[in-house]
Design a protein around this motif. Structure first.
Motif, PDB file in Angstrom:
ATOM      1  N   THR A 150       0.823  -1.208   0.000  1.00  0.00           N
ATOM      2  CA  THR A 150       0.000   0.000   0.000  1.00  0.00           C
ATOM      3  C   THR A 150       0.855   1.256   0.000  1.00  0.00           C
ATOM      4  O   THR A 150       0.481   2.268  -0.590  1.00  0.00           O
ATOM      5  CB  THR A 150      -0.934   0.010   1.230  1.00  0.00           C
ATOM      6  OG1 THR A 150      -1.710  -1.189   1.252  1.00  0.00           O
ATOM      7  CG2 THR A 150      -1.874   1.206   1.198  1.00  0.00           C
ATOM      8  N   GLY A 188      -0.604   3.469   3.912  1.00  0.00           N
ATOM      9  CA  GLY A 188       0.044   2.202   4.245  1.00  0.00           C
ATOM     10  C   GLY A 188       0.366   2.088   5.717  1.00  0.00           C
ATOM     11  O   GLY A 188       0.151   1.045   6.341  1.00  0.00           O
ATOM     12  N   GLU A 210      -2.811   1.699   7.723  1.00  0.00           N
ATOM     13  CA  GLU A 210      -3.263   0.319   7.587  1.00  0.00           C
ATOM     14  C   GLU A 210      -2.468  -0.588   8.528  1.00  0.00           C
ATOM     15  O   GLU A 210      -3.026  -1.442   9.213  1.00  0.00           O
ATOM     16  CB  GLU A 210      -3.074  -0.112   6.139  1.00  0.00           C
ATOM     17  CG  GLU A 210      -3.689  -1.449   5.781  1.00  0.00           C
ATOM     18  CD  GLU A 210      -3.472  -1.769   4.314  1.00  0.00           C
ATOM     19  OE1 GLU A 210      -4.268  -2.549   3.771  1.00  0.00           O
ATOM     20  OE2 GLU A 210      -2.514  -1.256   3.706  1.00  0.00           O
TER      21      GLU A 210
END
Length: 307
Positions: free
Chosen positions: A55, A63, A66
């Protein structure tokens, strides 16, 4: 500038946390097993960490958000989160160089030789950070079991219920994360506008003198505070007029990148890491910053040796 980044950070953090929680509630990871399995085996990192690494190619903030969602949900450990953020340096730099047109601008403004060498050195600096994080993870982490491929019905388990659970889990995280993110970014931005930037510049002044960088290059460093393209333009004009050599231009760019990284960490990254990971966030920020500075110094040493 601050307001724009603040809004952008809030949006990307929100999207990253929601995406991470939804992934945690589904079997989406099983569909990506052929892609992430080799990376899991090479690093001993769990699938969730590899997903966040992928990501970061698109968005560093999303990213890491996440990754934080996986950490807060108990899917990964603090050590795995820390290693992943360091390992993600190369994907982040690669993505920023290509998607934010830094590489084409550097080549056009600085010329194909200086611009090309600088971009390659930036990627090299990021790559060695990723490599030593990869080696460290392989040594200290035990291999995790990699999920086998499930049936088609299980792989397609993106239902309203899983999305609802993911959103619910995201709300509890974002309720604590977003206010802290906003407060810290605004506070540090205020300090930078009232003298902290001068302290940071002075910190790197001995390095400039040690390397014998001409005083004219200070204008390029100041330009990089505004935007990297401004620093490129100043150095490009100096190169065209013969004021500085290619080696001096590249060294100035590398030192400038160290100053910019320091500003980014103070203004944005520390607040983001703390808001996302809690107390672990400060440790992640310190280790990532130290890793970046060491890698840049190694790169500068390489330039001094080879050029």
């Amino acid at each position: 500038m601050l307001i724009r980044y603040l809004v952008q950070s809030v949006i990307l953090v929100t999207l990253g946390v929601i995406l991470g929680n939804i992934i945690a509630e589904t079997n989406i990871l099983s569909r990506l097993t052929p892609v992430i399995k080799p990376l899991c085996r090479a690093s001993n990192l769990p699938e969730e960490c590899i997903i966040s690494l992928l990501t970061t190619l698109v968005s560093s903030t999303a990213g890491k958000s996440e990754l934080a969602a996986f950490y807060r949900g108990g899917a990964i450990t603090g050590r795995e989160a820390l290693i992943t953020t360091v390992m993600g340096t190369f994907p982040v730099v690669l993505g920023e160089s290509l998607m934010r047109v830094q590489a084409p601008l550097a080549i056009v403004i600085l010329g194909p030789v200086v611009g090309g060498i600088y971009i390659l050195l930036n990627l090299f600096s990021a790559f060695i950070q990723t490599i030593w994080a990869l080696i460290y993870s392989k040594v200290v982490l035990n291999p995790r079991a990699i999920s086998a491929e499930n049936s088609r019905s299980e792989r397609m388990s993106m239902t309203r219920e899983t999305v609802r659970k993911g959103l619910k889990a995201s709300y509890s995280t974002l309720k604590k994360t977003i206010p802290l993110l906003v407060i810290t970014i605004v506070l540090v931005g205020f300090l930078l506008d009232h003298g902290l930037m001068d302290i940071i510049s002075g910190f790197f002044d001995p390095l400039l003198r040690f390397l014998g960088i001409p005083g004219e290059c200070a204008a390029a460093l100041a330009g990089q505070f505004i935007h990297y393209s401004v620093g490129y333009a100043v150095l490009g004009s100096f190169l065209a007029e013969g004021v500085i050599t290619r080696k001096e231009a590249i060294l100035t760019l590398l030192i400038g990148s160290m100053i910019v990284i320091s500003l980014i960490y103070l203004r944005y990254s520390i607040s983001m890491y703390i808001s996302l990971f809690g107390r672990l966030g400060l440790r992640i920020a310190v280790i990532n910053y130290a890793s970046s500075m060491v890698a840049k110094l190694i790169t500068i040493g390489l330039v001094l040796w080879l050029m």
